[in-house]
Design an enzyme around this catalytic site. Structure first.
Site, short mmCIF file in Angstrom:
data_model
loop_
_atom_site.label_atom_id
_atom_site.label_comp_id
_atom_site.label_asym_id
_atom_site.label_seq_id
_atom_site.Cartn_x
_atom_site.Cartn_y
_atom_site.Cartn_z
CG HIS A 1 20.99 7.28 32.62
ND1 HIS A 1 19.64 7.40 33.48
CD2 HIS A 1 20.33 6.38 31.74
CE1 HIS A 1 18.64 6.82 32.89
NE2 HIS A 1 19.00 6.22 31.89
C1 BDR Z 1 22.27 3.34 34.39
O1 BDR Z 1 21.85 1.78 33.93
C2 BDR Z 1 22.38 1.70 32.27
O2 BDR Z 1 21.49 1.00 31.71
C3 BDR Z 1 23.04 3.00 32.12
O3 BDR Z 1 24.08 2.95 31.18
C4 BDR Z 1 23.16 3.94 33.14
O4 BDR Z 1 24.56 3.59 33.85
C5 BDR Z 1 20.88 3.83 34.32
O5 BDR Z 1 19.88 3.25 35.15
#
Ligand code: BDR
Ligand code: CA
Length: 349
Positions: free
Chosen positions: A279
């Site tokens: 992400h």
């Molecule tokens: C986001 O939530 C976190 O778990 C990850 O680091 C990312 O920023 C994804 O939904």
């Protein structure tokens, strides 16, 4: 409404004959163009998190594109004590103990903290063997650092890169409204439309944890680019991609591969996907290679009232309202190009 290709940083093509050294030196596409603009000044606001860690490493590996002014930490994936420790671990892996790491808010603006150890493990950075970092935590708190930096730097020259809940950014805007118009852009990971939720059926984690903060940032009237799950679920760290990073055969390569070995298991089990989504690196990659991404300028608002859909990003992708566009909502990425960039850049560290 048409899909847009995000703007490309202005670059100059330099003919090989104008350069010293062999033309072969120019073969790497990342290196074959001379950046005409100075590196972009950014603050990374983060809750590491394995994917946050890769984002930080990518920024540290890209000095020609990115001038990292500092890292501010926030409670999110795990509590603040762990996210600030993890951020310092990541800097140490990269040999960058000089980077200023600040601790910001320990809880969302108005709600109890929700964490994601089920995704990231107990430490937030499960996978590699971890150690107690020796580089110091800055005595300046994260929110003060954001305010002071935006007041000190020329207006319109600092980009905020939130990779976690938006608490620190919203707190800074609330405490010092004069800084809002000084922000160049907010490029954040958060939200979802077609992919809907990953922490509830309706909401993505970063927005869900602090929906009031997210709405404050989206409503601030400044340029916002969002990397929602719609794009990050296309950025999968598949086995061959992780192995390519491992094959760098460096401390950073091994550390990253071990983090991603752990990180992938959750999404593979949940979605049956080929790997875990990277992400947060999408935010930093977008600053370096915006041409890898595409999206739409649309209106996005955050649900803050309903228990059922709390934290949902109500994205007017189809333009069915007359609400003014307030964000570039990214929907697609050239994932091979993205992983090529990440692997090459991490190979420099
Ligand atoms: C986001 O939530 C976190 O778990 C990850 O680091 C990312 O920023 C994804 O939904
Ligand atoms: Ca994160």
């Amino acid at each position: 409404m048409t899909d847009v290709q995000p703007r490309r940083l202005l670059r100059l093509d330099i003919p090989a004959s104008a350069c010293k050294g062999s033309p072969d030196d120019l073969k790497d596409p990342d290196m074959s163009e001379q950046t005409a603009t100075p590196p972009r000044k950014i603050i990374i606001d983060t809750d590491p998190g394995q994917d946050d860690a890769v984002a930080i490493l990518l920024a540290l590996a890209s000095p020609e594109d990115i001038d990292l002014l500092g890292i501010t930490c926030v409670a999110g994936n795990v509590p603040l004590a762990l996210t600030q420790t993890n951020a310092r671990r990541v800097c140490e892996v990269a040999g960058r103990s000089d980077v200023a790491v600040h601790a910001g808010c320990a809880a969302p603006l108005q709600r109890p903290l929700v964490t994601a150890e089920h995704v990231h493990g107990k430490t937030g950075l499960d996978g590699p063997d971890l150690w107690e970092p020796t580089m110091p935590l800055s005595p300046v708190d994260g929110v003060t650092f954001i305010i002071d930096t935006l007041r000190r730097e020329p207006a319109g020259t600092v980009t905020l890169c939130p990779l976690g809940p938006l608490t620190n950014i919203a707190a800074a805007f609330e405490q010092a409204p004069d800084i809002i118009e000084r922000v160049q852009e907010v490029v954040l990971m958060g939200g979802a439309y077609f992919e809907v939720g990953n922490i509830t059926p309706a909401a993505e984690f970063n927005i869900y944890v602090d929906p009031e903060a997210a709405q404050a940032v989206l409503g601030a009237g400044i340029p916002v680019t969002m990397m929602p799950l719609d794009v990050t679920h296309k950025a999968l760290a598949t086995r061959p991609r992780i192995d390519a990073i491992r094959a760098l055969n460096s401390r950073v390569g091994t550390f990253t591969a071990e983090m991603l070995d752990f990180f992938e298991r959750f999404d593979v089990e949940k979605y049956g996907s080929d790997g875990g989504p990277l992400h947060d690196p999408c935010v930093i990659a977008y600053l370096i290679r915006p041409d890898l991404f595409s999206g739409r300028h649309i209106n996005v608002m955050v649900e803050t009232g309903s228990d059922l859909t709390l934290g949902m990003t109500v994205a007017d992708w189809w333009g069915v309202t007359d609400r003014a566009a307030n964000a570039l909502f990214i929907g697609d990425v050239d994932s091979d190009g993205l992983f090529d960039l990440i692997t090459k850049r991490l190979g420099r560290l």
